[in-house]
Design an enzyme around this catalytic site. Structure first.
Site, PDB file in Angstrom:
ATOM      1  N   HIS A 306      -9.099   0.138   0.820  1.00 22.62           N
ATOM      2  CA  HIS A 306      -8.951  -0.910  -0.180  1.00 22.62           C
ATOM      3  C   HIS A 306      -7.508  -0.916  -0.655  1.00 22.62           C
ATOM      4  O   HIS A 306      -6.873   0.131  -0.754  1.00 22.62           O
ATOM      5  CB  HIS A 306      -9.884  -0.645  -1.372  1.00 22.62           C
ATOM      6  CG  HIS A 306     -10.102  -1.855  -2.219  1.00 22.62           C
ATOM      7  ND1 HIS A 306      -9.216  -2.226  -3.207  1.00 22.62           N
ATOM      8  CD2 HIS A 306     -11.066  -2.786  -2.203  1.00 22.62           C
ATOM      9  CE1 HIS A 306      -9.656  -3.328  -3.774  1.00 22.62           C
ATOM     10  NE2 HIS A 306     -10.771  -3.702  -3.184  1.00 22.62           N
ATOM     11  N   ASP A 363     -18.070  -3.513   0.563  1.00 16.15           N
ATOM     12  CA  ASP A 363     -18.725  -4.143   1.724  1.00 16.15           C
ATOM     13  C   ASP A 363     -19.493  -3.162   2.587  1.00 16.15           C
ATOM     14  O   ASP A 363     -20.178  -3.568   3.524  1.00 16.15           O
ATOM     15  CB  ASP A 363     -17.654  -4.841   2.576  1.00 16.15           C
ATOM     16  CG  ASP A 363     -17.024  -5.974   1.805  1.00 16.15           C
ATOM     17  OD1 ASP A 363     -15.822  -5.900   1.518  1.00 16.15           O
ATOM     18  OD2 ASP A 363     -17.750  -6.903   1.447  1.00 16.15           O
TER      19      ASP A 363
HETATM   20  C1  SDX Z   1     -12.605  -6.608  -0.189  1.00 19.69           C
HETATM   21  O1  SDX Z   1      -8.594  -6.989  -3.015  1.00 19.69           O
HETATM   22  C2  SDX Z   1      -9.812  -6.878  -3.365  1.00 19.69           C
HETATM   23  O2  SDX Z   1     -10.127  -6.563  -4.507  1.00 19.69           O
HETATM   24  C3  SDX Z   1     -10.835  -7.186  -2.274  1.00 19.69           C
HETATM   25  C4  SDX Z   1     -12.291  -6.945  -2.641  1.00 19.69           C
HETATM   26  C5  SDX Z   1     -12.765  -7.896  -3.696  1.00 19.69           C
HETATM   27  O3  SDX Z   1     -13.751  -7.579  -4.372  1.00 19.69           O
HETATM   28  O4  SDX Z   1     -12.207  -9.020  -3.807  1.00 19.69           O
HETATM   29  O5  SDX Z   1     -12.455  -5.624  -3.088  1.00 19.69           O
HETATM   30  C6  SDX Z   1     -13.198  -7.161  -1.432  1.00 19.69           C
HETATM   31  O6  SDX Z   1     -11.908  -7.318   0.492  1.00 19.69           O
HETATM   32  C7  SDX Z   1     -12.833  -5.158   0.153  1.00 19.69           C
HETATM   33  C8  SDX Z   1     -12.067  -4.715   1.450  1.00 19.69           C
HETATM   34  C9  SDX Z   1     -12.928  -5.134   2.654  1.00 19.69           C
HETATM   35  N1  SDX Z   1     -12.157  -4.957   3.896  1.00 19.69           N
HETATM   36  C10 SDX Z   1     -12.519  -4.017   4.798  1.00 19.69           C
HETATM   37  O7  SDX Z   1     -13.401  -3.178   4.633  1.00 19.69           O
HETATM   38  C11 SDX Z   1     -11.746  -4.102   6.106  1.00 19.69           C
HETATM   39  C12 SDX Z   1     -11.258  -2.696   6.493  1.00 19.69           C
HETATM   40  N2  SDX Z   1     -10.232  -2.289   5.552  1.00 19.69           N
HETATM   41  C13 SDX Z   1      -8.834  -2.515   5.922  1.00 19.69           C
HETATM   42  O8  SDX Z   1      -8.637  -3.724   6.591  1.00 19.69           O
HETATM   43  C14 SDX Z   1      -7.879  -2.233   4.760  1.00 19.69           C
HETATM   44  O9  SDX Z   1      -8.275  -1.075   4.185  1.00 19.69           O
HETATM   45  C15 SDX Z   1      -7.703  -3.268   3.662  1.00 19.69           C
HETATM   46  C16 SDX Z   1      -7.309  -4.596   4.207  1.00 19.69           C
HETATM   47  C17 SDX Z   1      -8.936  -3.403   2.867  1.00 19.69           C
HETATM   48  C18 SDX Z   1      -6.574  -2.764   2.753  1.00 19.69           C
HETATM   49  O10 SDX Z   1      -5.452  -2.722   3.520  1.00 19.69           O
HETATM   50  P1  SDX Z   1      -4.000  -2.417   2.861  1.00 19.69           P
HETATM   51  O11 SDX Z   1      -4.092  -2.107   1.430  1.00 19.69           O
HETATM   52  O12 SDX Z   1      -3.087  -3.516   3.255  1.00 19.69           O
HETATM   53  O13 SDX Z   1      -3.624  -1.052   3.498  1.00 19.69           O
HETATM   54  P2  SDX Z   1      -3.046  -0.915   4.927  1.00 19.69           P
HETATM   55  O14 SDX Z   1      -3.719  -1.889   5.842  1.00 19.69           O
HETATM   56  O15 SDX Z   1      -1.575  -0.919   4.832  1.00 19.69           O
HETATM   57  O16 SDX Z   1      -3.582   0.529   5.315  1.00 19.69           O
HETATM   58  C19 SDX Z   1      -2.907   1.675   4.849  1.00 19.69           C
HETATM   59  C20 SDX Z   1      -3.076   2.688   5.990  1.00 19.69           C
HETATM   60  C21 SDX Z   1      -2.629   2.115   7.341  1.00 19.69           C
HETATM   61  O17 SDX Z   1      -2.201   3.214   8.117  1.00 19.69           O
HETATM   62  P3  SDX Z   1      -0.564   3.475   8.198  1.00 19.69           P
HETATM   63  O18 SDX Z   1       0.052   2.200   8.728  1.00 19.69           O
HETATM   64  O19 SDX Z   1      -0.140   3.798   6.791  1.00 19.69           O
HETATM   65  O20 SDX Z   1      -0.457   4.618   9.163  1.00 19.69           O
HETATM   66  O21 SDX Z   1      -4.471   2.993   6.127  1.00 19.69           O
HETATM   67  C22 SDX Z   1      -4.931   2.570   7.404  1.00 19.69           C
HETATM   68  C23 SDX Z   1      -3.912   1.590   7.946  1.00 19.69           C
HETATM   69  O22 SDX Z   1      -3.880   1.641   9.379  1.00 19.69           O
HETATM   70  N3  SDX Z   1      -6.232   1.925   7.189  1.00 19.69           N
HETATM   71  C24 SDX Z   1      -7.305   2.083   7.956  1.00 19.69           C
HETATM   72  C25 SDX Z   1      -8.317   1.332   7.345  1.00 19.69           C
HETATM   73  N4  SDX Z   1      -7.831   0.724   6.250  1.00 19.69           N
HETATM   74  C26 SDX Z   1      -6.537   1.089   6.159  1.00 19.69           C
HETATM   75  N5  SDX Z   1      -7.506   2.790   9.108  1.00 19.69           N
HETATM   76  C27 SDX Z   1      -8.753   2.733   9.638  1.00 19.69           C
HETATM   77  N6  SDX Z   1      -9.790   2.019   9.099  1.00 19.69           N
HETATM   78  C28 SDX Z   1      -9.608   1.322   7.965  1.00 19.69           C
HETATM   79  N7  SDX Z   1     -10.616   0.640   7.425  1.00 19.69           N
END
Ligand code: SDX
Length: 428
Positions: A306, A363
């Site tokens: 998140h 989710d």
């Molecule tokens: C919602 O914003 C909100 O409040 C949203 C929400 C709401 O109520 O409105 O809470 C609802 O959207 C919840 C999130 C649902 N999405 C998912 O479950 C999809 C999977 N999650 C990822 O796509 C990700 O965690 C995000 C998009 C939710 C957050 O991404 P960020 O904050 O942009 O962080 P990032 O992508 O930069 O990740 C940081 C690191 C990265 O690694 P590095 O580049 O630092 O090496 O963490 C890794 C990412 O690769 N990472 C994951 C991961 N999520 C982040 N690696 C594996 N699996 C994951 N799920």
């Protein structure tokens, strides 16, 4: 509330920037005069460290894993409140008294029907159209039906538009589902609760009586509460940005629905269940966890991570308890729930997820519950949109009523080709 300014010097500048402090949470550096005083922009793709507005609606502490609507902790609202009362709190800021709650419930209940001509929009869609595509189209079409509630400078019209959207979104959502399965639309039943009416519009058919299951009604109401609002997330920011130009409120909510659909945002519940189905058995979890850690593999564990929460998403915790209750009530032994529980356990012990503070989010468990309740996977994000409409309209209303509100217009770091002359074809 202003506090000591921040001095910034270097790169030819030496300025003081005002610092503002809210009631809780991080202070903010006021950069509204930054470009005028320095000739520079700030740079923050994805707005990871940028406050886009001042708000009094929802507060999130990502480190502590806390979420409050108007100061009320989500756990207490989940236990003691109901979705209609939460809609009132989000819109008006305080708990309603008995008369206020009854009036609000009556106002919403008596706006649940949609214009009969709206039914015709559905026949233009393929039967296999994704219901989120239908939601974007039909909610946007509401902009053409209610010319008496689009003067956003009129407080009464703002309220009417907000009530209409909260009241009609479940009706449109159930119509999108009924259309996809070739069953007749079910009209609202004003004798039922908001959640009970939605379940009936979704699952009843004219051929047999439909009795709302109280456990499912409570679970539905709870899922709506947990998904109602969440500060300045991507879809809420979309609604605010669209609304900042003075656009039609129904069109602004349609824009929010479009943004919510993405798998990185509200589409994650559908993507998460599809992922659990692909994993299928506990022994395949390590393979998928390895893929999620592999930089070369775009795969991510849906339902984990998140932007704000670097601790458990408090909604996921409530949702996990509800999943147990619903599966037990329905006598459903869903192997995917076992996979989900084991995946959560493995991921929370894995150093990669621990170091990056990737916890289950809202989710992760919702898909398990919704599937047990009989919703097709493609409807999961639609339910998210039904609930989040209350947050969207509350945030939109707060923005319109903010005397400092301006049209949103970010700038950029331009790295393209500098100015050059056009070259005639003969000279290329
Ligand atoms: C919602 O914003 C909100 O409040 C949203 C929400 C709401 O109520 O409105 O809470 C609802 O959207 C919840 C999130 C649902 N999405 C998912 O479950 C999809 C999977 N999650 C990822 O796509 C990700 O965690 C995000 C998009 C939710 C957050 O991404 P960020 O904050 O942009 O962080 P990032 O992508 O930069 O990740 C940081 C690191 C990265 O690694 P590095 O580049 O630092 O090496 O963490 C890794 C990412 O690769 N990472 C994951 C991961 N999520 C982040 N690696 C594996 N699996 C994951 N799920």
């Amino acid at each position: 509330m202003p506090t000591d300014p921040l001095r910034l010097s270097g790169n030819g500048i030496d300025i003081e920037l005002p610092v503002m402090e809210g009631s809780v949470g991080p202070k903010v550096v006021d950069i509204r005069k930054f470009y005028a005083e320095t000739g520079m922009f700030t740079f923050d793709p994805g707005f990871t460290a940028t406050a886009s507005c001042e708000s009094q609606i929802t507060y999130i502490d990502g480190d502590l894993g806390e979420l409050q609507y108007r100061g009320f902790p989500i756990e207490q609202l989940a236990e003691h409140s109901d979705f209609m009362e939460v809609c009132y709190i989000l819109l008006f800021g305080e708990l309603p008294n008995t008369a206020e709650k009854e009036k609000f419930l009556s106002d919403i209940t008596n706006h649940t029907m949609v214009h009969e001509q709206l039914h015709r929009f559905f026949s233009g869609f393929r039967r296999d159209a994704h219901p989120m595509a239908i939601m974007v189209g039909v909610v946007g079409a509401l902009a053409a039906f209610y010319h008496d509630s689009t003067d956003i400078n009129d407080p009464h019209q703002r309220m009417v538009a907000s009530y209409r959207l909260i009241a009609k979104i479940p009706t449109i959502a159930s119509m999108a589902y009924k259309y996809s399965v070739g069953q007749p639309f079910v009209y609202p039943d004003n004798s039922l609760s908001y959640a009970g009416n939605f379940l009936k519009m979704m699952f009843s058919v004219p051929a047999t009586p439909y009795i709302v299951n109280p456990t499912l009604e409570r679970a539905m109401d709870l899922i709506f509460i947990l998904h109602a609002d969440h500060e300045q997330n991507a879809s809420t920011s979309t609604v605010r940005l669209a609304g900042s130009s003075g656009a039609n409120p129904f069109a602004c909510i349609a824009a929010g629905i479009a943004c919510l659909w993405g798998p990185a945002h509200g589409g994650a519940n559908e993507a998460c269940l599809n992922m659990l189905e692909e994993i299928a058995t506990v022994d395949r979890i390590p393979e998928f966890v390895a893929r999620a850690k592999d930089k070369a593999d775009p795969f991510r564990l849906m339902g984990f991570g998140h932007r704000v929460y670097k601790n458990f998403d408090p909604r996921a915790t409530v949702m996990r308890d509800t999943a147990h209750e619903v599966l037990e009530e329905l006598g459903v032994d869903d192997p995917l729930f076992d996979v989900a529980m084991e995946l959560e356990k493995i991921a929370l012990e894995d150093p990669y997820f621990v170091e990056k503070k990737l916890y289950p989010n809202v989710d992760f468990y919702s898909g398990i519950i919704l599937r047990a309740m009989g919703f097709p996977t493609s409807m999961f994000t639609v339910l998210f949109a039904v609930a989040r409409t209350s947050g969207w309209v509350s945030q939109w209303k707060e923005m319109v009523e903010d005397p400092r509100q301006k049209i949103g217009r970010p700038r950029q770091l331009f790295t393209g080709t500098p100015k050059r002359d056009f070259v005639q074809m003969a000279d290329r």
